[in-house]
Design a protein around this motif. Sequence first.
Motif, PDB file in Angstrom:
ATOM      1  N   THR A 177       0.822  -1.213   0.000  1.00 43.69           N
ATOM      2  CA  THR A 177       0.000   0.000   0.000  1.00 43.69           C
ATOM      3  C   THR A 177       0.857   1.265   0.000  1.00 43.69           C
ATOM      4  OG1 THR A 177      -0.224  -0.178   2.424  1.00 43.69           O
ATOM      5  CG2 THR A 177      -2.026  -1.059   1.078  1.00 43.69           C
ATOM      6  N   ASP A 178       2.049   1.197   0.627  1.00 47.78           N
ATOM      7  CA  ASP A 178       2.975   2.335   0.558  1.00 47.78           C
ATOM      8  C   ASP A 178       3.321   2.638  -0.894  1.00 47.78           C
ATOM      9  OD1 ASP A 178       3.005   2.528   3.300  1.00 47.78           O
ATOM     10  OD2 ASP A 178       5.005   1.658   3.558  1.00 47.78           O
ATOM     11  N   MET A 179       3.662   1.597  -1.640  1.00 44.04           N
ATOM     12  CA  MET A 179       4.043   1.780  -3.037  1.00 44.04           C
ATOM     13  C   MET A 179       2.843   2.165  -3.899  1.00 44.04           C
ATOM     14  SD  MET A 179       6.869  -1.265  -3.529  1.00 44.04           S
ATOM     15  CE  MET A 179       7.332  -0.666  -5.160  1.00 44.04           C
ATOM     16  N   LEU A 180       1.669   1.642  -3.561  1.00 41.89           N
ATOM     17  CA  LEU A 180       0.454   2.017  -4.295  1.00 41.89           C
ATOM     18  C   LEU A 180       0.171   3.505  -4.130  1.00 41.89           C
ATOM     19  CD1 LEU A 180      -2.144   1.430  -5.871  1.00 41.89           C
ATOM     20  CD2 LEU A 180      -3.221   0.805  -3.690  1.00 41.89           C
ATOM     21  N   LEU A 181       0.287   4.006  -2.913  1.00 41.02           N
ATOM     22  CA  LEU A 181       0.012   5.419  -2.664  1.00 41.02           C
ATOM     23  C   LEU A 181       1.057   6.314  -3.320  1.00 41.02           C
ATOM     24  CD1 LEU A 181      -1.247   5.082   0.967  1.00 41.02           C
ATOM     25  CD2 LEU A 181      -2.534   6.113  -0.902  1.00 41.02           C
ATOM     26  N   ALA A 182       2.318   5.871  -3.343  1.00 42.27           N
ATOM     27  CA  ALA A 182       3.343   6.620  -4.074  1.00 42.27           C
ATOM     28  C   ALA A 182       3.007   6.661  -5.565  1.00 42.27           C
ATOM     29  CB  ALA A 182       4.716   5.994  -3.853  1.00 42.27           C
ATOM     30  N   THR A 183       2.494   5.553  -6.073  1.00 40.63           N
ATOM     31  CA  THR A 183       2.080   5.494  -7.482  1.00 40.63           C
ATOM     32  C   THR A 183       0.934   6.461  -7.753  1.00 40.63           C
ATOM     33  OG1 THR A 183       2.719   3.160  -7.604  1.00 40.63           O
ATOM     34  CG2 THR A 183       1.243   3.980  -9.321  1.00 40.63           C
ATOM     35  N   ILE A 184      -0.040   6.491  -6.848  1.00 38.89           N
ATOM     36  CA  ILE A 184      -1.170   7.407  -7.003  1.00 38.89           C
ATOM     37  C   ILE A 184      -0.686   8.855  -6.978  1.00 38.89           C
ATOM     38  CG2 ILE A 184      -3.284   8.268  -5.902  1.00 38.89           C
ATOM     39  CD1 ILE A 184      -3.767   5.368  -4.951  1.00 38.89           C
ATOM     40  N   GLY A 185       0.224   9.185  -6.048  1.00 41.78           N
ATOM     41  CA  GLY A 185       0.772  10.532  -5.977  1.00 41.78           C
ATOM     42  C   GLY A 185       1.465  10.923  -7.269  1.00 41.78           C
ATOM     43  N   ALA A 186       2.253   9.998  -7.824  1.00 37.30           N
ATOM     44  CA  ALA A 186       2.950  10.254  -9.085  1.00 37.30           C
ATOM     45  C   ALA A 186       1.961  10.479 -10.224  1.00 37.30           C
ATOM     46  CB  ALA A 186       3.877   9.076  -9.407  1.00 37.30           C
ATOM     47  N   LEU A 187       0.920   9.655 -10.283  1.00 38.40           N
ATOM     48  CA  LEU A 187      -0.076   9.786 -11.344  1.00 38.40           C
ATOM     49  C   LEU A 187      -0.870  11.088 -11.227  1.00 38.40           C
ATOM     50  CD1 LEU A 187      -1.418   6.116 -11.540  1.00 38.40           C
ATOM     51  CD2 LEU A 187       0.007   7.296 -13.222  1.00 38.40           C
ATOM     52  N   LEU A 188      -1.112  11.531 -10.000  1.00 35.63           N
ATOM     53  CA  LEU A 188      -1.829  12.795  -9.811  1.00 35.63           C
ATOM     54  C   LEU A 188      -1.061  13.963 -10.426  1.00 35.63           C
ATOM     55  CD1 LEU A 188      -3.147  12.443  -6.137  1.00 35.63           C
ATOM     56  CD2 LEU A 188      -4.509  12.497  -8.232  1.00 35.63           C
ATOM     57  N   VAL A 189       0.269  13.934 -10.286  1.00 39.24           N
ATOM     58  CA  VAL A 189       1.078  14.995 -10.898  1.00 39.24           C
ATOM     59  C   VAL A 189       1.014  14.907 -12.416  1.00 39.24           C
ATOM     60  CG1 VAL A 189       3.392  15.965 -11.139  1.00 39.24           C
ATOM     61  CG2 VAL A 189       2.638  15.102  -8.936  1.00 39.24           C
ATOM     62  N   LEU A 190       1.131  13.701 -12.941  1.00 38.88           N
ATOM     63  CA  LEU A 190       1.108  13.526 -14.394  1.00 38.88           C
ATOM     64  C   LEU A 190      -0.226  13.949 -14.996  1.00 38.88           C
ATOM     65  CD1 LEU A 190       2.935  10.074 -14.771  1.00 38.88           C
ATOM     66  CD2 LEU A 190       3.899  12.380 -14.920  1.00 38.88           C
ATOM     67  N   ILE A 191      -1.304  13.737 -14.250  1.00 38.87           N
ATOM     68  CA  ILE A 191      -2.641  14.064 -14.765  1.00 38.87           C
ATOM     69  C   ILE A 191      -2.987  15.527 -14.558  1.00 38.87           C
ATOM     70  CG2 ILE A 191      -5.122  13.622 -14.498  1.00 38.87           C
ATOM     71  CD1 ILE A 191      -4.316  10.726 -13.663  1.00 38.87           C
ATOM     72  N   PHE A 192      -2.728  16.044 -13.357  1.00 37.80           N
ATOM     73  CA  PHE A 192      -3.182  17.401 -13.015  1.00 37.80           C
ATOM     74  C   PHE A 192      -2.061  18.442 -13.027  1.00 37.80           C
ATOM     75  CE2 PHE A 192      -6.184  14.509 -10.845  1.00 37.80           C
ATOM     76  CZ  PHE A 192      -7.361  14.918 -11.476  1.00 37.80           C
ATOM     77  N   GLY A 193      -0.829  18.012 -13.228  1.00 40.24           N
ATOM     78  CA  GLY A 193       0.277  18.955 -13.206  1.00 40.24           C
ATOM     79  C   GLY A 193       0.820  19.311 -14.571  1.00 40.24           C
ATOM     80  N   ARG A 194      -0.012  19.165 -15.594  1.00 33.97           N
ATOM     81  CA  ARG A 194       0.460  19.428 -16.949  1.00 33.97           C
ATOM     82  C   ARG A 194       0.725  20.908 -17.199  1.00 33.97           C
ATOM     83  NH1 ARG A 194      -4.092  15.916 -20.023  1.00 33.97           N
ATOM     84  NH2 ARG A 194      -5.277  16.759 -18.276  1.00 33.97           N
ATOM     85  N   ARG A 195      -0.044  21.774 -16.553  1.00 34.01           N
ATOM     86  CA  ARG A 195       0.175  23.218 -16.736  1.00 34.01           C
ATOM     87  C   ARG A 195       1.546  23.618 -16.207  1.00 34.01           C
ATOM     88  NH1 ARG A 195      -4.352  27.316 -14.616  1.00 34.01           N
ATOM     89  NH2 ARG A 195      -5.463  26.171 -16.250  1.00 34.01           N
ATOM     90  N   ASN A 196       1.904  23.097 -15.035  1.00 31.33           N
ATOM     91  CA  ASN A 196       3.224  23.385 -14.472  1.00 31.33           C
ATOM     92  C   ASN A 196       4.328  22.858 -15.376  1.00 31.33           C
ATOM     93  OD1 ASN A 196       5.511  22.012 -12.469  1.00 31.33           O
ATOM     94  ND2 ASN A 196       5.018  24.131 -11.955  1.00 31.33           N
ATOM     95  N   LEU A 197       4.136  21.664 -15.931  1.00 33.54           N
ATOM     96  CA  LEU A 197       5.119  21.079 -16.833  1.00 33.54           C
ATOM     97  C   LEU A 197       5.323  21.956 -18.064  1.00 33.54           C
ATOM     98  CD1 LEU A 197       6.966  18.822 -17.849  1.00 33.54           C
ATOM     99  CD2 LEU A 197       4.918  17.622 -18.661  1.00 33.54           C
ATOM    100  N   LYS A 198       4.234  22.420 -18.656  1.00 32.11           N
ATOM    101  CA  LYS A 198       4.334  23.281 -19.833  1.00 32.11           C
ATOM    102  C   LYS A 198       5.012  24.604 -19.500  1.00 32.11           C
ATOM    103  CE  LYS A 198       0.303  21.380 -22.243  1.00 32.11           C
ATOM    104  NZ  LYS A 198      -1.085  21.664 -22.747  1.00 32.11           N
ATOM    105  N   ARG A 199       4.750  25.144 -18.309  1.00 29.66           N
ATOM    106  CA  ARG A 199       5.374  26.392 -17.914  1.00 29.66           C
ATOM    107  C   ARG A 199       6.888  26.228 -17.780  1.00 29.66           C
ATOM    108  NH1 ARG A 199       2.933  27.024 -13.380  1.00 29.66           N
ATOM    109  NH2 ARG A 199       1.156  28.154 -14.249  1.00 29.66           N
ATOM    110  N   VAL A 200       7.311  25.141 -17.160  1.00 29.38           N
ATOM    111  CA  VAL A 200       8.745  24.890 -17.016  1.00 29.38           C
ATOM    112  C   VAL A 200       9.378  24.680 -18.385  1.00 29.38           C
ATOM    113  CG1 VAL A 200      10.494  23.326 -16.071  1.00 29.38           C
ATOM    114  CG2 VAL A 200       8.469  23.907 -14.714  1.00 29.38           C
ATOM    115  N   LEU A 201       8.711  23.947 -19.271  1.00 27.51           N
ATOM    116  CA  LEU A 201       9.225  23.723 -20.619  1.00 27.51           C
ATOM    117  C   LEU A 201       9.351  25.023 -21.394  1.00 27.51           C
ATOM    118  CD1 LEU A 201       7.447  20.451 -21.799  1.00 27.51           C
ATOM    119  CD2 LEU A 201       9.899  20.866 -21.822  1.00 27.51           C
TER     120      LEU A 201
END
Length: 206
Positions: A177-201
């Motif tokens: 479950t520790d690794m599952l939650l880390a996976t969920i956290g990572a996916l949340l950034v990939l899904i909802f953090g696209r604006r930040n990614l584009k800004r940095v790019l």
Amino acid sequence: MTGFRKITYLKILLGIYSLLFIWSLILPFGYLLWALEVAPAIIGILYFVISYRKIEFSNATYTWFFIAACLMTIGAHYSYSQVPLFNWTKDFFNWDRNNYDKIGHLVQGLVTVLISREILILKVRVRNVSYINILSFAVAMAISGGYEIIEWATVFFDSHAATDFLGAQGYIWDTQTDMLLATIGALLVLIFGRRNLKRVLNLNTN
């Protein structure tokens, strides 16, 4: 945010964390456990400070690492399985364990993706969004798995401290479950953090 305002903001975050660090150091649950739990936060802060002139991360990354560092430092003081607020929620919801550590692993996955993808952009000069996402996700999974191995390895050095460091609290699926939650956290950034990614790019496109 201008350079001056950003430095001021980072100094405020560092000042707040320094106060929390001092509080955490006073009569913790155990000093060996405290050192084990707080070490990743201190290593991360030293990296950000030393590398600031060479690689300047986004405010989102600095802010989320600050949150992660605070979570680790509070957990280091009480031990993750004894954080008072989550003892209360444990009793209120009739849970079998204190779940404070699960919040930490969720944020771990989130922060790891933020840091690794900005390193890919700023240092490695990767520009393909798909490559950035795949590689940063892979780094997050590797660090999550590596951290679980480190937790397990502590058993060979101090079995008493290891029990508190592991924080399994009798839950047989704790590692998974520790690794599952880390996976969920990572996916949340990939899904909802696209604006930040584009800004940095955009800010770092030659």
